[in-house]
Write a protein that holds these residues in place. Structure first.
Motif, PDB file in Angstrom:
ATOM      1  N   GLU A 181      18.584  14.354  25.020  1.00 25.69           N
ATOM      2  CA  GLU A 181      18.522  12.944  24.627  1.00 25.69           C
ATOM      3  C   GLU A 181      18.837  12.791  23.129  1.00 25.69           C
ATOM      4  N   ARG A 184      22.501  13.304  22.529  1.00 26.29           N
ATOM      5  CA  ARG A 184      23.287  12.103  22.875  1.00 26.29           C
ATOM      6  C   ARG A 184      23.178  11.063  21.783  1.00 26.29           C
ATOM      7  N   GLU A 185      21.996  10.983  21.171  1.00 25.38           N
ATOM      8  CA  GLU A 185      21.833   9.990  20.107  1.00 25.38           C
ATOM      9  C   GLU A 185      22.731  10.315  18.915  1.00 25.38           C
ATOM     10  N   VAL A 187      25.636  11.598  19.024  1.00 26.09           N
ATOM     11  CA  VAL A 187      26.982  11.136  19.388  1.00 26.09           C
ATOM     12  C   VAL A 187      27.050   9.612  19.341  1.00 26.09           C
ATOM     13  N   GLU A 188      26.001   8.952  19.888  1.00 24.24           N
ATOM     14  CA  GLU A 188      25.990   7.482  19.894  1.00 24.24           C
ATOM     15  C   GLU A 188      26.013   6.913  18.488  1.00 24.24           C
ATOM     16  N   ARG A 189      25.424   7.636  17.559  1.00 21.66           N
ATOM     17  CA  ARG A 189      25.398   7.135  16.186  1.00 21.66           C
ATOM     18  C   ARG A 189      26.649   7.519  15.408  1.00 21.66           C
ATOM     19  N   GLY A 190      27.619   8.076  16.110  1.00 20.88           N
ATOM     20  CA  GLY A 190      28.942   8.273  15.515  1.00 20.88           C
ATOM     21  C   GLY A 190      29.167   9.626  14.868  1.00 20.88           C
ATOM     22  N   LEU A 226      27.672  15.460  27.000  1.00 20.77           N
ATOM     23  CA  LEU A 226      27.813  14.504  25.891  1.00 20.77           C
ATOM     24  C   LEU A 226      29.067  13.653  25.986  1.00 20.77           C
TER      25      LEU A 226
END
Ligand SMILES: [Zn+2]
Length: 306
Positions: A181, A184-185, A187-190, A226
């Motif tokens: 988790e 993934r965060e 990656v989500e935050r760029g 991811l």
């Protein structure tokens, strides 16, 4: 014009069993990053490595930032600073640590020394004191021995070592590292992600087949979980006894465009793609410099590998 890329790497931000940080790690890190932002041009790692290989120019004093191992405080402490400063970074992750299937032996050994109930322990023909500076030094010696074993040998040797040291409490190493988790965060935050192998093995100590299999699997698992392409590997430990010729050819065969060691130095157009150089830092040791060439010169004594 010659393009150069200096890659700076870190591990943890705040203290861990393995690497105690004096004072505030996050404040130290922020100071380092602010200085780098002022002195250098911080660029995305993979794009810069691609440009180097293609003979395309990079900005002067190009610098890229990365973190190895997937410590939880990378997300909790380093990422907010990077976002505040608007800096790109890459995180080299270990699927086995993210899933909890594997454990970070260097932290378990660090805990076993720090919390040992013995004054000293005899392990595999040598005596290891556990207290004070001599204890830290002994931990370093034991780690050096564990590092150059195969994963199978090390599992047995580590169990013996912990048994001899009879530490109290528990290492709590699960809490030190990100889970999927958290990955993934990132990656989500760029932020970018690369592979740091499947289980954080010392690649060169494994058979060529096992190295290739580990590198291939870690890329596949990270890509699947991811949903991003994984094109760069940071070899665990990254020094000569951890990265062999076979390691580099296995990395290329496993589909990586770039491989990073911990060999000290900057990267140029002629640096082999599977043998990039990095400068590893601790957050609590500052550097004083008026220019990046002086930064890299002065950082020589701050070398560190894991
Ligand atoms: Zn590592």
């Amino acid at each position: 014009m010659t393009s150069r890329l200096t890659v700076f790497g870190w591990h943890n931000v705040e203290s861990t069993w393995c690497f105690p940080v004096s004072g505030s790690g996050v404040a130290g890190l922020e100071g380092q990053l602010r200085r780098l932002r002022r002195l250098a041009n911080v660029v995305p790692l993979e794009r810069a490595l691609d440009a180097l290989r293609a003979g395309e120019p990079l900005p002067p004093r190009a610098v890229a930032l990365c973190w190895d191992d997937g410590y939880r405080d990378n997300l909790e402490l380093a990422v907010p600073v990077l976002e505040r400063l608007g800096l790109p970074a890459t995180f080299f992750l270990v699927p086995g640590l993210l899933s909890g299937d594997d454990r970070a032996w260097w932290e378990i050994a660090g805990w076993a020394f720090a919390r040992s109930t013995r004054e000293s322990a005899d392990w595999r023909g040598e005596r290891y004191p556990t207290r004070g500076a001599a204890g830290r030094q002994a931990y370093g010696r034991a780690s050096d021995r564990l590092r150059v074993m195969t994963a199978a040998e090390r599992a047995v040797a580590l169990e013996e070592l912990v048994d001899r040291l009879t530490p109290e409490g528990s290492p709590g190493d699960g809490r030190l590292f990100l889970d999927w988790e958290g990955a993934r965060e990132l990656v989500e935050r760029g932020f970018s992600v690369g592979s740091h192998t499947m289980r954080h093995v010392t690649l060169a100590q494994e058979t060529p087949e096992d190295q290739a299999e580990d590198l291939r699997r870690s890329r596949e698992v990270l890509e699947r979980e991811l949903q991003v392409p994984i094109r760069t590997v940071a070899y665990p430990f990254g020094q000569a006894d951890a990265v062999s010729r076979e390691t580099e050819s296995a990395a290329a065969r496993a589909g990586y465009a770039h491989g990073l060691t911990t060999e000290f130095g900057w990267n140029g157009a002629a640096t082999p793609g599977t043998h990039g150089r990095r400068i590893m830092l601790d957050p609590d040791r500052g550097f004083v410099a008026t220019g990046l060439s002086r930064v890299t010169g002065r950082l020589d004594r701050l070398r560190r590998t894991r």
